[in-house]
Design an enzyme around this catalytic site. Structure first.
Site, PDB file in Angstrom:
ATOM      1  N   TYR A 142       0.897  -1.389   0.006  1.00  0.00           N
ATOM      2  CA  TYR A 142       0.411   0.104  -0.022  1.00  0.00           C
ATOM      3  C   TYR A 142       0.930   0.773   0.148  1.00  0.00           C
ATOM      4  O   TYR A 142       0.129   2.759  -0.201  1.00  0.00           O
ATOM      5  CB  TYR A 142      -0.685  -0.297   1.198  1.00  0.00           C
ATOM      6  CG  TYR A 142      -2.293  -0.727   1.052  1.00  0.00           C
ATOM      7  CD1 TYR A 142      -2.468  -1.859   0.307  1.00  0.00           C
ATOM      8  CD2 TYR A 142      -2.921  -1.544   2.533  1.00  0.00           C
ATOM      9  CE1 TYR A 142      -2.911  -2.732   0.148  1.00  0.00           C
ATOM     10  CE2 TYR A 142      -3.649  -2.538   2.312  1.00  0.00           C
ATOM     11  CZ  TYR A 142      -4.003  -3.526   1.405  1.00  0.00           C
ATOM     12  OH  TYR A 142      -4.806  -4.621   1.447  1.00  0.00           O
ATOM     13  N   LYS A 192       3.008 -15.930   1.819  1.00  0.00           N
ATOM     14  CA  LYS A 192       3.143 -16.041   0.941  1.00  0.00           C
ATOM     15  C   LYS A 192       4.596 -16.439   0.718  1.00  0.00           C
ATOM     16  O   LYS A 192       5.624 -16.243  -1.145  1.00  0.00           O
ATOM     17  CB  LYS A 192       2.389 -15.591  -0.295  1.00  0.00           C
ATOM     18  CG  LYS A 192       0.914 -15.619  -0.005  1.00  0.00           C
ATOM     19  CD  LYS A 192       0.082 -17.644  -0.161  1.00  0.00           C
ATOM     20  CE  LYS A 192       0.307 -17.822  -1.270  1.00  0.00           C
ATOM     21  NZ  LYS A 192      -0.307 -19.096  -1.393  1.00  0.00           N
ATOM     22  N   ASP A 225      -3.550 -18.072   2.475  1.00  0.00           N
ATOM     23  CA  ASP A 225      -4.022 -18.583   1.784  1.00  0.00           C
ATOM     24  C   ASP A 225      -4.961 -19.489   2.315  1.00  0.00           C
ATOM     25  O   ASP A 225      -5.834 -19.774   2.966  1.00  0.00           O
ATOM     26  CB  ASP A 225      -4.093 -19.073   0.034  1.00  0.00           C
ATOM     27  CG  ASP A 225      -3.320 -19.829   0.205  1.00  0.00           C
ATOM     28  OD1 ASP A 225      -2.008 -19.942   1.228  1.00  0.00           O
ATOM     29  OD2 ASP A 225      -3.341 -20.362  -0.914  1.00  0.00           O
ATOM     30  N   ASP A 249      -4.986  -6.101   5.958  1.00  0.00           N
ATOM     31  CA  ASP A 249      -5.686  -6.333   5.958  1.00  0.00           C
ATOM     32  C   ASP A 249      -7.195  -7.030   5.672  1.00  0.00           C
ATOM     33  O   ASP A 249      -8.509  -6.810   6.191  1.00  0.00           O
ATOM     34  CB  ASP A 249      -6.221  -5.275   4.766  1.00  0.00           C
ATOM     35  CG  ASP A 249      -7.052  -3.940   3.997  1.00  0.00           C
ATOM     36  OD1 ASP A 249      -8.255  -4.071   5.083  1.00  0.00           O
ATOM     37  OD2 ASP A 249      -7.047  -3.985   3.269  1.00  0.00           O
ATOM     38  N   ASP A 253      -9.827  -7.891   9.109  1.00  0.00           N
ATOM     39  CA  ASP A 253     -11.397  -8.245   8.633  1.00  0.00           C
ATOM     40  C   ASP A 253     -11.774  -9.849   8.896  1.00  0.00           C
ATOM     41  O   ASP A 253     -12.882  -9.677   9.299  1.00  0.00           O
ATOM     42  CB  ASP A 253     -11.736  -7.539   7.728  1.00  0.00           C
ATOM     43  CG  ASP A 253     -11.428  -5.895   7.681  1.00  0.00           C
ATOM     44  OD1 ASP A 253     -11.345  -5.539   9.115  1.00  0.00           O
ATOM     45  OD2 ASP A 253     -11.046  -5.283   6.922  1.00  0.00           O
TER      46      ASP A 253
HETATM   47 MG   LIG Z   1      -4.708 -20.147  -2.928  1.00  0.00          MG
HETATM   48 MG   LIG Z   2      -9.775  -4.339   6.070  1.00  0.00          MG
END
Ligand SMILES: [Mg+2]
Ligand SMILES: [Mg+2]
Lengths: 368, 368
Positions: A142, A192, A225, A249, A253
């Site tokens: 970001y 990752k 993931d 982020d 959430d």
């Molecule tokens: Mg995946």
């Molecule tokens: Mg968020």
């Protein structure tokens, strides 16, 4: 010794009305627990723009840098949607985070027993849930350069850069390990590393900091993931999760939604220790400014009140008093009191924002 | 006209045994529905390395480019963990995706009524769930340059680059709109346009393709973190979700976990249309090679069988026959048949991989 200082920035929408309830709680701790705060109040967001043409004045920014902790309500509203990007309400919040260098965003996901039914997950999966996600907040994709939409040949290309330095990773890793020591002593780091070199560095640095400084804390690594899957499948396997800005982020959430009641969730954003040893700190509820219900007495003040509980714990080292406040919230919920956002059970009449605040103060009284 | 051609790559671990059940199904369609396929079989992954020193030979790669569709089992296993990165089993799969340019990864998340109890979510939240996530698979931050871990001053820096061109976004958007037209005609596109310029371009291009070519499809946009929340809260609000490689990596796994039974989920990876109008296509189950249960008859062949159903629908335009096969799976599950991964209900004895395959073929017979 002077009192610790608090800068209160109620902001827009329901911000001022939930903050009014927090003021009752702050006053209670001053009167009944001999914990007086020097409280000042100022503008941030749309209301600051209305008054000064900017969502955060230099004076307010300077004050935020000086106080022991900042407590923020919420910013934004449809009235400001057409403003230029540079003066949007959210820019005020981003400026605070950036100039205070608040790199560790603490996002607890706690499920209050009385509210376990609000979750879309089965009760046994979420009842008693208590995890803490630490999101790196000042770097990553970001913020990295180069960024932008460019012309290449005859088409556009959108570019952002994920970029983490060793020291950026190390400091947020330390935050996670420190926190874990005060909890269940377990950290799971997510990235990752199988497909991103920045994830490889993230994993390596977290492991190095662990081995050198926190060998007593249980550390595991998970691909982000798989982390999203495991949070959904059995979230209670986690204690502290530390992850980067982007993954944090999404995952914070997701974890928040597991609890089923966003109106309950506080957050803290912490930076480096100041001269007095306290971290730079901003506390705020996870929910937004909810302009549609502002002024109707429907807002739930609990997330903002619990943000103050985080301040007690993380800025003022008053973990016992933080627990007292959290227990008061729990007790009120166990009594069946619900603001309008928490309806759903049959025959429950909602209480107003102020009634909820008063009820929590009454439970604090009862705790003495 | 010659028969359509299928290249079968069973791979490692449970790959060969689940693929053996798919062969029964393929044979059934040849014998009973007059749909003969020219089937060839070859090696990929660890078994290819064992035979040829590479996880995918040039000859196999060339065959994959020529056939109408590739059906893959699974690759990998602990035996290959110490191999050099360049010859690891997964590289065979990545080479297929890359050289066939399979940019649209279709990840259905369907909840079979008989299995709704396996989900960590409440039954009413997931029963009847049927969404399709389309993940861009060949670009984005997993592929962008520059990338690596570099030395900067006296510390390391990890860098990856998120990079999307207009045409890369446009083609996967078209895949999503085309698919939506065959479903409930709704697409939700997810990015982080609020903080990433690549997300701004993503949103703009998806909207442009919609307005110019698919104005009849209902299009909405959502930030990816809100998307993670909404998938958890009420996933049935979605029909088709289209998103980039990284967000799709997390969100497709999250959506898969909502269903509670990974052993059931197929996937398709599609590229551009070939000369015959069919897309380049690779079909594979979402689950891995599960080396721990390989050869024990415990593997669930359903995800691989449903991958063949996707081939019928997306490569061979036989949607009715795909539905017939999916209905057969549903019927077997409704009868209470369970492989070992689907146990949990009291008193149910698991059936073997082969028994599950035979039962599905029997249901296909019964459908005539
Ligand atoms: Mg995946
Ligand atoms: Mg968020």
């Amino acid at each position: 010794m002077s009192n610790p200082s608090l800068l209160i920035l109620p902001g827009d929408g329901i911000g001022p009305e939930v903050m009014a309830e927090v003021r009752k709680v702050i006053d209670w701790f001053g009167a009944k627990r001999d914990m007086a705060f020097d409280v000042s109040e100022d503008l941030v967001g749309g209301c600051a723009y209305d008054a000064h043409g900017t969502p955060l004045t230099d004076e307010t920014m300077a004050k935020a840098q000086e106080v022991d902790a900042v407590l923020l309500g919420a910013v934004g509203g449809p009235k400001y949607d057409t403003l230029d990007f540079s003066v949007k309400p959210e820019r005020g919040l981003l400026r605070l985070r950036k100039e205070m260098d608040l790199y560790a965003n603490l996002r607890p996901a706690q499920c209050f027993d009385a509210l376990a039914d609000f979750s879309s997950l089965k009760k046994d999966v979420v009842a008693g849930l208590d995890i803490m996600i630490i999101r790196e907040l000042t770097s990553g994709v970001y913020f990295g350069e180069p960024r932008g939409v460019f012309k290449e040949g005859n088409e556009r290309v959108g570019i952002n850069t994920q970029r983490y330095t060793e020291s950026e990773i190390a400091r947020v890793a330390r935050s996670a390990f420190e926190l874990a020591r005060k909890r269940d002593n377990k950290v799971c780091s997510m990235e990752k590393a199988n497909v991103m070199e920045s994830g490889v560095l993230w994993r390596d640095v977290v492991q190095e900091i662990h081995d050198a400084e926190y060998p007593d804390v249980e550390l595991s690594h998970m691909y982000a993931d798989a982390g999203a899957m495991q949070l959904t499948r059995w979230p209670k396997q986690f204690d502290v999760i530390v992850t980067d800005n982007l993954f944090g982020d999404l995952l914070s959430d997701l974890a928040a939604m597991l609890t089923g009641s966003l109106g309950m969730l506080p957050s803290a954003s912490l930076g480096a220790p100041m001269a007095n040893g306290r971290p730079k700190a901003l506390y705020e509820p996870v929910h937004g400014s909810a302009p549609d219900i502002a002024g109707t007495g429907k807002a739930n003040p609990i997330a903002c009140i619990l943000s103050f509980a985080m301040a007690l714990r993380y800025s003022f080292d008053k973990g016992d008093e933080a627990t007292r406040l959290e227990d008061a919230v729990n007790a009120v919920l166990a009594d069946g009191l619900r603001t309008a956002d928490l309806l759903g059970e049959d025959g429950v009449q909602p209480v107003s924002t102020a009634e909820m605040g008063d009820a929590i103060v009454a439970k604090l009284d009862a705790s003495l």
